[in-house]
Design an enzyme around this catalytic site. Structure first.
Site, PDB file in Angstrom:
ATOM      1  N   GLY A  30     -35.819 128.551  49.878  1.00 59.59           N
ATOM      2  CA  GLY A  30     -36.593 129.741  50.242  1.00 59.59           C
ATOM      3  C   GLY A  30     -36.290 130.936  49.370  1.00 59.59           C
ATOM      4  N   HIS A  36     -39.977 129.020  41.647  1.00 59.36           N
ATOM      5  CA  HIS A  36     -40.381 128.029  42.656  1.00 59.36           C
ATOM      6  C   HIS A  36     -41.888 127.762  42.559  1.00 59.36           C
ATOM      7  CE1 HIS A  36     -36.864 129.969  44.859  1.00 59.36           C
ATOM      8  NE2 HIS A  36     -36.498 128.711  44.824  1.00 59.36           N
ATOM      9  N   GLY A 148     -36.219 122.098  39.295  1.00 60.45           N
ATOM     10  CA  GLY A 148     -36.131 122.962  38.116  1.00 60.45           C
ATOM     11  C   GLY A 148     -34.941 122.590  37.238  1.00 60.45           C
ATOM     12  N   GLN A 154     -27.921 119.518  39.046  1.00 60.69           N
ATOM     13  CA  GLN A 154     -28.517 119.089  40.322  1.00 60.69           C
ATOM     14  C   GLN A 154     -29.669 118.102  40.085  1.00 60.69           C
ATOM     15  OE1 GLN A 154     -29.532 121.790  43.727  1.00 60.69           O
ATOM     16  NE2 GLN A 154     -31.547 121.746  42.805  1.00 60.69           N
ATOM     17  N   SER A 186     -33.996 133.640  40.071  1.00 61.88           N
ATOM     18  CA  SER A 186     -33.165 133.005  41.093  1.00 61.88           C
ATOM     19  C   SER A 186     -33.284 133.802  42.384  1.00 61.88           C
ATOM     20  CB  SER A 186     -31.703 133.025  40.628  1.00 61.88           C
ATOM     21  OG  SER A 186     -30.850 132.745  41.716  1.00 61.88           O
ATOM     22  N   ARG A 188     -30.971 134.414  44.246  1.00 56.54           N
ATOM     23  CA  ARG A 188     -29.774 135.261  44.300  1.00 56.54           C
ATOM     24  C   ARG A 188     -29.981 136.591  43.566  1.00 56.54           C
ATOM     25  NH1 ARG A 188     -27.217 130.073  44.416  1.00 56.54           N
ATOM     26  NH2 ARG A 188     -25.728 129.970  46.130  1.00 56.54           N
TER      27      ARG A 188
HETATM   28  P1  AMP Z   1     -33.427 126.826  45.219  1.00 61.56           P
HETATM   29  O1  AMP Z   1     -34.333 127.430  46.230  1.00 61.56           O
HETATM   30  O2  AMP Z   1     -32.652 127.813  44.423  1.00 61.56           O
HETATM   31  O3  AMP Z   1     -32.595 125.707  45.768  1.00 61.56           O
HETATM   32  O4  AMP Z   1     -34.392 126.150  44.147  1.00 61.56           O
HETATM   33  C1  AMP Z   1     -35.364 125.205  44.521  1.00 61.56           C
HETATM   34  C2  AMP Z   1     -35.892 124.541  43.272  1.00 61.56           C
HETATM   35  O5  AMP Z   1     -36.485 125.519  42.432  1.00 61.56           O
HETATM   36  C3  AMP Z   1     -34.794 123.832  42.468  1.00 61.56           C
HETATM   37  O6  AMP Z   1     -35.293 122.617  41.951  1.00 61.56           O
HETATM   38  C4  AMP Z   1     -34.517 124.830  41.372  1.00 61.56           C
HETATM   39  O7  AMP Z   1     -34.009 124.248  40.190  1.00 61.56           O
HETATM   40  C5  AMP Z   1     -35.904 125.403  41.141  1.00 61.56           C
HETATM   41  N1  AMP Z   1     -35.809 126.709  40.511  1.00 61.56           N
HETATM   42  C6  AMP Z   1     -35.092 127.786  40.958  1.00 61.56           C
HETATM   43  N2  AMP Z   1     -35.193 128.795  40.068  1.00 61.56           N
HETATM   44  C7  AMP Z   1     -35.982 128.349  39.065  1.00 61.56           C
HETATM   45  C8  AMP Z   1     -36.457 128.935  37.858  1.00 61.56           C
HETATM   46  N3  AMP Z   1     -36.130 130.167  37.484  1.00 61.56           N
HETATM   47  N4  AMP Z   1     -37.248 128.189  37.061  1.00 61.56           N
HETATM   48  C9  AMP Z   1     -37.590 126.914  37.404  1.00 61.56           C
HETATM   49  N5  AMP Z   1     -37.173 126.315  38.530  1.00 61.56           N
HETATM   50  C10 AMP Z   1     -36.384 127.013  39.346  1.00 61.56           C
END
Ligand code: AMP
Length: 280
Positions: A30, A36, A148, A154, A186, A188
């Site tokens: 989220g 995303h 991503g 991961q 991100s 974060r």
């Molecule tokens: P997360 O919500 O951070 O767990 O990310 C969910 C998915 O989105 C994961 O597969 C991440 O690698 C991907 N993701 C997060 N940030 C990015 C980004 N800046 N570019 C591409 N994919 C992303």
């Protein structure tokens, strides 16, 4: 847009897509951003419907503060997904539902891809990731999944988990989406103020510097350059590693015929940020 919190109702909604239609999944925690959404757009292009899971997975956090402070913005996330063209199902289960009341990680044998970098610095993290993605794949039964490259380690873990569990799910890696400053997007980043966001650009600046000098300088020289660059910034470098892209084993010396990638984890205050880049 309906938000599904239970496996049973989600499963019923997906039933019509099981025969001769394709289901994609984009697992997320989220606080959605353009990174995303790029995954969801690609999934929508390649499937008849897409499940976006939104679940802050407790078993992959090794730091209680990080788990508590992780941004949770479900209403905004749904509004963002509503701007996309295509059939999106949001799956936002409670932990007890997804884990069937048993909120613990399985213990996987992922080999070297789990022991370096994030594996070293976040004990138990990849068992948590493998477990939750396996549960999501079993709940949704997608044809294809999208991850991503921002979380490159991961992505390899998910590929390995899918092979270990013999799950019939294709795993697609998608490019990193960045801010104009080249900082990787991100969730974060939402915890950083304007000044901190600007300073965090040092992460990708160092990766680009490593890529620029990769052929002509030794790994130890590149390490020194990166470490000096961080010393002049307000961020604290947790690690900079150059690793074999396939095995993710970190290396001290380059060898011909191997593809390498640079990886960084750094702290801006308490906020931990990661990024990576191909080196050639
Ligand atoms: P997360 O919500 O951070 O767990 O990310 C969910 C998915 O989105 C994961 O597969 C991440 O690698 C991907 N993701 C997060 N940030 C990015 C980004 N800046 N570019 C591409 N994919 C992303």
């Amino acid at each position: 847009m309906e938000v599904f919190t239970e496996n049973q109702t989600l499963s019923a909604a997906l039933d019509p897509y099981r025969i001769s239609k394709k289901i994609g999944i984009v697992p997320t925690m989220g606080a959605l951003h353009e990174g995303h959404l790029s995954l969801v757009r690609r999934a929508l292009n390649e499937n008849d419907c897409v499940v976006v899971s939104i679940f802050v997975n407790p078993t992959q956090f090794n730091n209680e503060g990080d788990l508590v402070n992780y941004p949770r913005t479900l209403g905004k996330d749904v509004a963002l997904l509503e701007t996309l063209q295509g059939t999106v199902f949001v799956y936002a289960p409670k932990a007890k539902e997804l884990y069937n009341n048993h909120i613990v990680s399985r213990s996987y044998n992922f080999g070297s891809i789990a022991t370096e970098m994030e594996g070293k610095h976040r004990q138990g993290h990849f068992d948590g990731v493998g477990t939750v993605v396996c549960l999501l794949f079993k709940a949704v039964r997608p044809h294809t999944s999208y991850f991503g490259e921002k979380d490159f380690q991961q992505l390899q873990i998910v590929r390995k988990m899918t092979a270990i569990e013999k799950l019939p799910v294709k795993v697609i890696g998608c490019s990193i989406i960045r801010e104009p400053s080249m900082l990787a997007m991100s969730s974060r980043n939402k915890r950083l103020n304007a000044q901190e966001l600007q300073a965090a650009a040092v992460i990708n600046k160092c990766l680009r510097m490593a890529a620029k000098y990769f052929r002509e300088k030794s790994i130890s020289e590149i390490n020194t350059m990166v470490s000096n660059c961080f010393k002049q910034s307000s961020l604290t470098l947790e690690y900079f590693e150059i690793a074999n892209e396939k095995t993710l084993k970190t290396v001290k010396r380059k060898r011909k015929g191997i593809t390498y990638r640079g990886f960084i984890a750094a702290f801006s205050g308490e906020v931990r940020l990661i990024d990576n880049q191909k080196l050639s």
